[in-house]
Design a protein around this motif. Structure first.
Motif, PDB file in Angstrom:
ATOM      1  N   VAL A 158     -70.693 -29.695  43.594  1.00  0.00           N
ATOM      2  CA  VAL A 158     -71.679 -30.104  44.607  1.00  0.00           C
ATOM      3  C   VAL A 158     -71.816 -29.032  45.674  1.00  0.00           C
ATOM      4  N   LEU A 159     -70.698 -28.474  46.117  1.00  0.00           N
ATOM      5  CA  LEU A 159     -70.717 -27.406  47.118  1.00  0.00           C
ATOM      6  C   LEU A 159     -71.540 -26.215  46.623  1.00  0.00           C
ATOM      7  N   LEU A 160     -71.296 -25.789  45.393  1.00  0.00           N
ATOM      8  CA  LEU A 160     -72.032 -24.649  44.850  1.00  0.00           C
ATOM      9  C   LEU A 160     -73.527 -24.964  44.746  1.00  0.00           C
ATOM     10  N   GLY A 161     -73.832 -26.156  44.259  1.00  0.00           N
ATOM     11  CA  GLY A 161     -75.230 -26.526  44.115  1.00  0.00           C
ATOM     12  C   GLY A 161     -75.967 -26.584  45.444  1.00  0.00           C
ATOM     13  N   ARG A 162     -75.258 -26.940  46.495  1.00  0.00           N
ATOM     14  CA  ARG A 162     -75.890 -27.027  47.820  1.00  0.00           C
ATOM     15  C   ARG A 162     -76.408 -25.674  48.279  1.00  0.00           C
ATOM     16  N   TYR A 163     -75.783 -24.600  47.806  1.00  0.00           N
ATOM     17  CA  TYR A 163     -76.186 -23.256  48.240  1.00  0.00           C
ATOM     18  C   TYR A 163     -76.880 -22.487  47.108  1.00  0.00           C
ATOM     19  N   GLY A 164     -77.330 -23.200  46.091  1.00  0.00           N
ATOM     20  CA  GLY A 164     -78.081 -22.570  45.012  1.00  0.00           C
ATOM     21  C   GLY A 164     -77.260 -21.670  44.121  1.00  0.00           C
ATOM     22  N   LEU A 165     -75.971 -21.939  44.010  1.00  0.00           N
ATOM     23  CA  LEU A 165     -75.080 -21.109  43.198  1.00  0.00           C
ATOM     24  C   LEU A 165     -74.888 -21.708  41.811  1.00  0.00           C
ATOM     25  N   VAL A 166     -74.883 -20.853  40.803  1.00  0.00           N
ATOM     26  CA  VAL A 166     -74.638 -21.260  39.418  1.00  0.00           C
ATOM     27  C   VAL A 166     -73.325 -20.629  38.972  1.00  0.00           C
ATOM     28  N   TYR A 167     -72.424 -21.455  38.448  1.00  0.00           N
ATOM     29  CA  TYR A 167     -71.102 -20.995  38.039  1.00  0.00           C
ATOM     30  C   TYR A 167     -71.046 -20.707  36.542  1.00  0.00           C
ATOM     31  N   SER A 168     -71.645 -21.550  35.742  1.00  0.00           N
ATOM     32  CA  SER A 168     -71.780 -21.421  34.287  1.00  0.00           C
ATOM     33  C   SER A 168     -70.480 -21.643  33.522  1.00  0.00           C
ATOM     34  N   ASP A 169     -69.416 -20.917  33.831  1.00  0.00           N
ATOM     35  CA  ASP A 169     -68.207 -20.916  33.000  1.00  0.00           C
ATOM     36  C   ASP A 169     -67.230 -22.027  33.375  1.00  0.00           C
ATOM     37  N   TRP A 170     -67.725 -23.260  33.466  1.00  0.00           N
ATOM     38  CA  TRP A 170     -66.836 -24.400  33.677  1.00  0.00           C
ATOM     39  C   TRP A 170     -66.034 -24.600  32.399  1.00  0.00           C
ATOM     40  N   SER A 171     -64.719 -24.617  32.521  1.00  0.00           N
ATOM     41  CA  SER A 171     -63.881 -24.787  31.341  1.00  0.00           C
ATOM     42  C   SER A 171     -62.465 -25.113  31.789  1.00  0.00           C
ATOM     43  N   TYR A 172     -61.588 -25.337  30.797  1.00  0.00           N
ATOM     44  CA  TYR A 172     -60.196 -25.673  31.103  1.00  0.00           C
ATOM     45  C   TYR A 172     -59.495 -24.583  31.907  1.00  0.00           C
ATOM     46  N   SER A 173     -59.659 -23.336  31.487  1.00  0.00           N
ATOM     47  CA  SER A 173     -58.851 -22.262  32.065  1.00  0.00           C
ATOM     48  C   SER A 173     -59.322 -21.825  33.447  1.00  0.00           C
ATOM     49  N   ASN A 174     -60.476 -22.302  33.889  1.00  0.00           N
ATOM     50  CA  ASN A 174     -60.987 -21.887  35.193  1.00  0.00           C
ATOM     51  C   ASN A 174     -60.740 -22.911  36.291  1.00  0.00           C
ATOM     52  N   ALA A 175     -59.869 -23.863  36.013  1.00  0.00           N
ATOM     53  CA  ALA A 175     -59.498 -24.844  37.037  1.00  0.00           C
ATOM     54  C   ALA A 175     -58.043 -25.245  36.842  1.00  0.00           C
ATOM     55  N   PHE A 176     -57.325 -25.374  37.953  1.00  0.00           N
ATOM     56  CA  PHE A 176     -55.946 -25.840  37.944  1.00  0.00           C
ATOM     57  C   PHE A 176     -55.898 -27.237  38.561  1.00  0.00           C
ATOM     58  N   TYR A 177     -54.807 -27.954  38.259  1.00  0.00           N
ATOM     59  CA  TYR A 177     -54.599 -29.222  38.977  1.00  0.00           C
ATOM     60  C   TYR A 177     -53.138 -29.328  39.389  1.00  0.00           C
TER      61      TYR A 177
END
Length: 360
Positions: A158-177
């Motif tokens: 949502v934060l990225l979309g608010r500023y017109g940013l496209v991330y594209s590479d949403w996947s397992y390895s690009n996020a930690f928990y």
């Protein structure tokens, strides 16, 4: 130019000014040759690109670095707590050859199997059923914990979309928990594009409406974020299995919005990340008309492999060959009726003969 809290150097730094970099903590993948701890600046990493950024990419990186300064406090807080937002461009001969990023906090590390070594806990771990956790001696995450991780990831989208940013590479390895508080942390934000960018994705993250040669845009992000959330909430990795498992969620509105996002017949019908976040917050799904593609058939479950005996059978007397039991004989009713009819005729003939003889 003001950068994220904690970075003490300017927003553009000559690589030579940092001194010799420490060994890379990454093998190098995607757009980078490696990610190195910055000497004398604990908690900061130097990401070096394969080749210098072109003019447009360098300008976009500079814009990204300065963007948090113009954000409202809530957005700046999300940048700091949930993302590895770039804070400085690295220069060599006036060309942008990399950037400085914050290192993910220690709460996103854990001692994990199979060797028990401490490592960053990729969100990949949540795309598994509870039985997979139990087999590894781990406590399965609860439904509420899966929701918390999903909420943080979608908040970044949502934060990225608010500023017109496209991330594209949403996947397992690009996020930690974090196993401590089940917060999430998205990395590699320096690769974002404004409004559209190259269609970057990993295997099994293809968007059916965005061919590999087409640029990714906001609708591509909507699909991949929804797919990541679907996998986290269901514990299923295969898209088709996740789509069916969504029907078992204890939250019908989440089932509907995620299926709308993944099965929309046109990209424009995919719900916005802000709408998905509202549903994760427990608000009702104010659904706009969405034409869905048919739900694919659930794949057949493969039969369990035969269990082989653990010991060899003990040799004994040769067994007699089994003799198959004879098949039961079914009476042939028409033949029996014919026999009784013939006997009746004979009896009548005998009786008639006897009556004739008696009358003589």
């Amino acid at each position: 130019m003001t950068t994220a809290a904690g970075w003490q150097l300017p927003a553009a730094v000559d690589l030579a000014a940092l001194g010799p970099l420490a060994a890379s903590i990454s093998l190098g993948a995607g757009q980078s040759t490696g990610i190195h701890p910055v000497p004398g600046h604990d908690g900061w990493l130097a990401k070096l690109y394969h080749k210098p950024a072109d003019t447009d990419a360098a300008a976009c990186l500079d814009w990204l670095i300065g963007l948090p300064a113009s954000m409202p406090p809530a957005d700046r807080a999300r940048v700091v707590t949930s993302t590895s937002w770039p804070v400085a461009a690295l220069l060599d001969g006036g060309k942008t050859i990399g950037c400085v990023l914050p290192q993910a906090p220690a709460r996103f590390r854990a001692n994990m199997p199979p060797d028990g070594a401490e490592r960053y806990l990729e969100i990949d771990w949540l795309a598994r059923p509870d039985t997979s956790f139990v087999r590894r001696g781990l406590t399965p995450p609860t439904w509420e914990q899966r929701l918390r991780v999903s909420h943080d990831v979608v908040s970044v989208a949502v934060l990225l979309g608010r500023y017109g940013l496209v991330y594209s590479d949403w996947s397992y390895s690009n996020a930690f928990y974090s196993p401590a508080d089940h917060s999430a942390y998205v990395i590699d934000l320096d690769g974002c594009g404004r409004h559209r960018m190259s269609n970057i994705f990993q295997p099994n993250w293809e968007d059916p409406h965005t061919p590999r040669s087409s640029p990714a845009d906001a609708t591509t992000d909507r699909y991949r974020v929804a797919l990541l959330v679907a996998r986290v909430l269901t514990g299923e990795r295969a898209t088709v299995h996740a789509l069916h498992a969504l029907g078992d969620l204890p939250h019908p509105a989440l089932t509907e919005i995620l299926r709308d996002s993944l099965l929309a017949a046109t990209p424009a019908q995919r719900p916005a990340a802000a709408t998905l976040l509202a549903v994760l917050d427990g608000r009702p799904y104010l659904r706009m008309p969405v034409d869905r593609l048919p739900l694919p058939a659930r794949p057949a479950v493969a039969p369990a492999p035969a269990v082989k005996p653990t010991t060899e059978p003990v040799a004994g007397p040769a067994a007699r060959p089994a003799v198959p039991s004879p098949a039961p004989v079914v009476p042939d009713r028409p033949v029996h009726v014919g026999r009784w009819f013939a006997a009746l005729i004979v009896a009548l003939l005998i009786l008639s003969l006897a009556v004739y003889l008696a009358s003589l």
